[in-house]
Design a protein around this motif. Structure first.
Motif, PDB file in Angstrom:
ATOM      1  N   ALA A  81      -0.916   3.959  11.245  1.00 45.04           N
ATOM      2  CA  ALA A  81       0.376   4.581  11.375  1.00 45.04           C
ATOM      3  C   ALA A  81       1.606   3.823  11.837  1.00 45.04           C
ATOM      4  O   ALA A  81       2.101   4.194  12.926  1.00 45.04           O
ATOM      5  CB  ALA A  81       0.170   6.032  12.133  1.00 45.04           C
ATOM      6  N   CYS A  82       1.818   2.790  11.252  1.00 43.42           N
ATOM      7  CA  CYS A  82       3.036   1.765  11.822  1.00 43.42           C
ATOM      8  C   CYS A  82       4.374   2.595  11.164  1.00 43.42           C
ATOM      9  O   CYS A  82       5.167   1.871  11.899  1.00 43.42           O
ATOM     10  CB  CYS A  82       2.833   0.422  11.085  1.00 43.42           C
ATOM     11  N   LYS A  83       4.444   3.511  10.582  1.00 36.01           N
ATOM     12  CA  LYS A  83       5.641   4.166   9.740  1.00 36.01           C
ATOM     13  C   LYS A  83       6.414   4.787  10.951  1.00 36.01           C
ATOM     14  O   LYS A  83       5.731   5.559  11.780  1.00 36.01           O
ATOM     15  CB  LYS A  83       5.584   4.567   8.493  1.00 36.01           C
ATOM     16  N   GLY A 110       2.123   7.795   9.161  1.00 36.01           N
ATOM     17  CA  GLY A 110       1.141   6.931   8.347  1.00 36.01           C
ATOM     18  C   GLY A 110       0.870   7.254   6.914  1.00 36.01           C
ATOM     19  O   GLY A 110       1.375   8.251   6.355  1.00 36.01           O
ATOM     20  N   CYS A 111       0.130   6.078   6.215  1.00 36.50           N
ATOM     21  CA  CYS A 111      -0.241   6.297   5.002  1.00 36.50           C
ATOM     22  C   CYS A 111      -1.683   6.954   4.801  1.00 36.50           C
ATOM     23  O   CYS A 111      -2.346   7.158   5.873  1.00 36.50           O
ATOM     24  CB  CYS A 111      -0.324   4.827   4.284  1.00 36.50           C
ATOM     25  N   PHE A 112      -2.062   7.295   3.560  1.00 39.31           N
ATOM     26  CA  PHE A 112      -3.310   7.871   3.360  1.00 39.31           C
ATOM     27  C   PHE A 112      -4.481   6.896   3.925  1.00 39.31           C
ATOM     28  O   PHE A 112      -4.636   5.593   3.955  1.00 39.31           O
ATOM     29  CB  PHE A 112      -3.860   7.811   1.904  1.00 39.31           C
ATOM     30  N   ALA A 113      -5.063   7.451   4.789  1.00 38.60           N
ATOM     31  CA  ALA A 113      -6.491   6.849   5.452  1.00 38.60           C
ATOM     32  C   ALA A 113      -6.008   5.759   6.336  1.00 38.60           C
ATOM     33  O   ALA A 113      -6.828   5.033   6.349  1.00 38.60           O
ATOM     34  CB  ALA A 113      -7.561   6.361   4.228  1.00 38.60           C
ATOM     35  N   CYS A 114      -4.963   5.848   7.037  1.00 38.58           N
ATOM     36  CA  CYS A 114      -4.611   4.594   7.713  1.00 38.58           C
ATOM     37  C   CYS A 114      -4.817   4.954   9.178  1.00 38.58           C
ATOM     38  O   CYS A 114      -4.026   5.814   9.906  1.00 38.58           O
ATOM     39  CB  CYS A 114      -3.180   4.401   7.534  1.00 38.58           C
ATOM     40  N   PRO A 115      -5.418   4.279  10.055  1.00 38.27           N
ATOM     41  CA  PRO A 115      -5.651   4.497  11.290  1.00 38.27           C
ATOM     42  C   PRO A 115      -4.597   4.085  12.286  1.00 38.27           C
ATOM     43  O   PRO A 115      -4.427   4.212  13.427  1.00 38.27           O
ATOM     44  CB  PRO A 115      -6.909   3.763  11.805  1.00 38.27           C
TER      45      PRO A 115
HETATM   46  S1  SF4 Z   1      -0.365  -0.273   8.230  1.00 40.29           S
HETATM   47 FE1  SF4 Z   1       1.272   0.946   8.182  1.00 40.29          FE
HETATM   48  S2  SF4 Z   1       2.211   0.475   6.098  1.00 40.29           S
HETATM   49 FE2  SF4 Z   1      -0.107  -0.029   6.167  1.00 40.29          FE
HETATM   50  S3  SF4 Z   1      -1.059   1.387   5.535  1.00 40.29           S
HETATM   51 FE3  SF4 Z   1      -0.984   1.906   7.581  1.00 40.29          FE
HETATM   52  S4  SF4 Z   1       1.121   3.223   7.910  1.00 40.29           S
HETATM   53 FE4  SF4 Z   1       0.995   2.224   5.750  1.00 40.29          FE
END
Ligand code: SF4
Length: 613
Positions: free
Chosen positions: A301-303, A294-299
């Protein structure tokens, strides 16, 4: 007490090799929020819309939003803004990862790059310590190599704080118009802005910050964030067991196929036989996914991190996203999952937009199959479905090798070079994303009117048009929906949030976080008015750059050739049914020019909407 803004903009003159710190104009951010809105306003005020996008007069603006780095769910984004070398219109592209938050922690809302360095450099920011460092030794390096070398050079984990790097790969250095700026495998991909970075001899930005972000009401803000994170946790799409977390954006594959809205073989069809077989997200999860990320502060984590082991396609890296699967795969007629993922890895390393790269290769495949590109010109068999050629072509584009030198210019210029510009699929010279405009009328209107060319994120209509089969082919009500979606996306992009969870936060949730963080106490209509202002400001830049109503369209095939398959069979994009109403709702005249009344209502009446007025 703070207001979520760092309060400073760093202005770097690459020609002179110096920089200065400027105070953030708070009146400006009350009107344009930050991120995309603020970047677009700076571009409009400081750059002649008619400059050469790859000349030193163009400016490259990295800018965060007020919610970037605050801990708000998905508050990680930074936006890059410049005149686009791909479209000639306003260019903007945003990225997740960690760099945006780090820039705020270092004490800057954004960086404006001016001029051109004589030799390759990278910018190092360590709180208040700024330095332009030589980067000749990094020139030619891939994005991962660049990231690792800079971190080794600066000493990662300084005071326990990671260095965050944003850079270009070989594609940006070689001024590919479809090159992406990479941040630890997250891409600011669209509109070719890495070429602007390359034209300035700017290889990378490295940032470390320790100052944090000061909020208007930190305690209340954190309580609201905790409530929203709870909502995310149990959400069926975005929660811990939700499809976006488990499968990533690839979860949309079956939906796209069922809606008949996939970009099959360069948009000649809308369904793809492998979408629910070889390219099934569950299969991907079982065979190539290493872990979620996931990216910073992301609940959410789609990556995901993936690994490929098939002979010839071995690799390790990030992706693939839905768009990558669709454009490097389905659009090229390729059903080989490992080849698609491998091509995605190459795009990450070269610094290429996977959407534009996939569509450009598919465009070349169509030109080849029609006999407009010969075997000798292609250097290989370039037929649809040829996985090896698709992967090889991706590499050649990144390095401008052989025919890759032409394809690196993007699909429009490739089709034009071989004498058949009508083969290009996109809008304003930017390649069309995966959502087929003939199956999704609102998406098509969004592509046609998007200020940055064919873009699925400027109006997230897929969430309205994918789920219920049949709604995609309807035009009634779409102009209003598209207008609202465009303005909401402008707000989200300007706040520093990711677009994906907009359907969870809703505009009310975004307003709540925005107000708690900034203390601005906006009403919803003020926030949405800012979105409309941002949209019109971008429109004004394009009008001054010479764009007209004639550019509010998409490729002829979408408008005239009925879709041959799937539930949307027989449909074309019925733009004529929607565009006049869209202009009317926007308060624009029949030529698509904002009226004086509309500009006054938006507080943009100090600017003229075109050079002719
Ligand atoms: S939804 Fe996916 S692309 Fe968007 S911030 Fe979270 S991890 Fe990153």
């Amino acid at each position: 007490m703070g207001n979520a803004y760092a309060g400073q903009i760093l202005r770097v003159n690459l020609t002179k090799g110096d920089w200065k710190v400027e105070e953030l104009d708070m009146d400006l951010v009350r009107r344009f929020i930050g991120g995309r809105g603020l970047g677009g306003k700076i571009l409009f005020d400081e750059v002649d819309p008619n400059v050469d996008p790859l000349g030193p007069e163009n400016k490259l603006i990295f800018v965060t939003g007020p919610l970037t780095g605050t801990g708000a769910p998905t508050g990680c984004r930074y936006m890059v803004v410049a005149k686009s070398p791909l479209t000639g219109a306003i260019g903007y592209a945003n990225s997740g990862g960690y760099l945006g938050a780090e820039l705020k922690f270092a004490g800057y809302d954004g960086i404006i790059f001016e001029g051109k360095s004589e030799k390759p450099v990278y910018l190092s920011i360590d709180d208040d310590e700024i330095e332009l460092k030589p980067a000749s030794h990094l020139w030619g390096k891939s994005s991962t190599e660049t990231d690792e070398l800079i971190k080794a050079e600066l000493g990662d984990q300084w005071r326990g704080v990671d260095t965050r790097v944003s850079c270009i790969g070989p594609a940006g250095e070689k001024l590919s118009r479809i090159a992406a700026i990479m941040t630890e495998n997250s891409a600011a991909a669209r509109t070719g802005l890495a070429a602007v970075m390359g034209s300035k001899n700017l290889k990378a930005i490295a940032v470390r910050g320790t100052k944090g972000v000061r909020l208007a009401d930190a305690e209340s803000f954190r309580a609201k964030v905790a409530e929203q994170v709870d909502v995310f946790r149990d959400h069926p799409a975005y929660g811990q067991f939700g499809t976006m977390h488990v499968y990533g954006t690839a979860a949309g594959m079956a939906l796209g196929n069922v809606a008949g809205a996939l970009p099959t073989r360069h948009f000649s069809g809308g369904t793809f036989e492998a979408a629910e077989a070889e390219l099934d997200p569950q299969l991907m999860r079982e065979t190539t996914t290493v872990r979620q990320k996931g990216c910073f502060a992301c609940p959410i984590a789609c990556k995901r991190v993936s690994k490929t082991t098939a002979p010839g396609f071995e690799g390790h890296g990030e992706g693939p996203e839905f768009e990558t699967l669709c454009l490097l795969g389905i659009c090229c007629g390729v059903n080989n999952l490992q080849a698609i993922i491998k091509a995605g890895f190459i795009c990450n390393e070269m610094g290429l937009d996977t959407i534009s790269t996939g569509v450009t290769i598919a465009c070349a495949m169509e030109l080849y199959e029609r006999g407009y590109i010969t075997d000798a010109e292609a250097g290989c068999k370039l037929n649809f479905g040829n996985a090896e050629s698709m992967v090889e072509m991706t590499r050649k584009i990144g390095l401008r090798e052989g025919i890759g030198d032409i394809l690196a210019e993007g699909a429009y210029r490739t089709a034009e070079k071989f004498g058949h510009p009508e083969v290009f699929i996109g809008a304003k010279k930017m390649e069309m994303p995966a959502h087929h405009a003939r199956g999704l009328q609102g998406m098509g209107l969004g592509y046609a009117t998007s200020n940055r060319g064919a873009c699925h994120n400027s109006a997230m209509m897929s969430s309205h048009e994918f789920p219920a089969i049949g709604t995609g082919t309807v035009t009634k009500g779409k102009p209003q929906m598209v207008k609202h979606a465009q303005e909401l996306a402008a707000v989200v992009d300007s706040c520093g949030l990711c677009l994906f969870p907009t359907g969870v936060l809703m505009q009310e949730g975004i307003l709540l976080l925005f107000n708690e963080a900034t203390g601005f106490n906006f009403e919803l209509k003020e926030l949405m008015l800012a979105g409309e202002r941002i949209w019109n400001q971008e429109r004004l830049f394009n009008l001054k750059a010479g764009f007209t109503k004639a550019d509010d369209t998409v490729s002829r095939r979408m408008l005239e050739e009925p879709l041959p398959d799937g539930p949307a069979e027989g449909n074309v994009l019925r733009l004529g049914e929607m565009l006049p109403e869209y202009y009317q709702l926007r308060g624009w005249n029949e030529d698509g020019i904002p009226s004086a009344e509309k500009l006054a209502a938006l507080g943009l009446d100090h600017v003229k909407s075109s050079n002719k007025i």
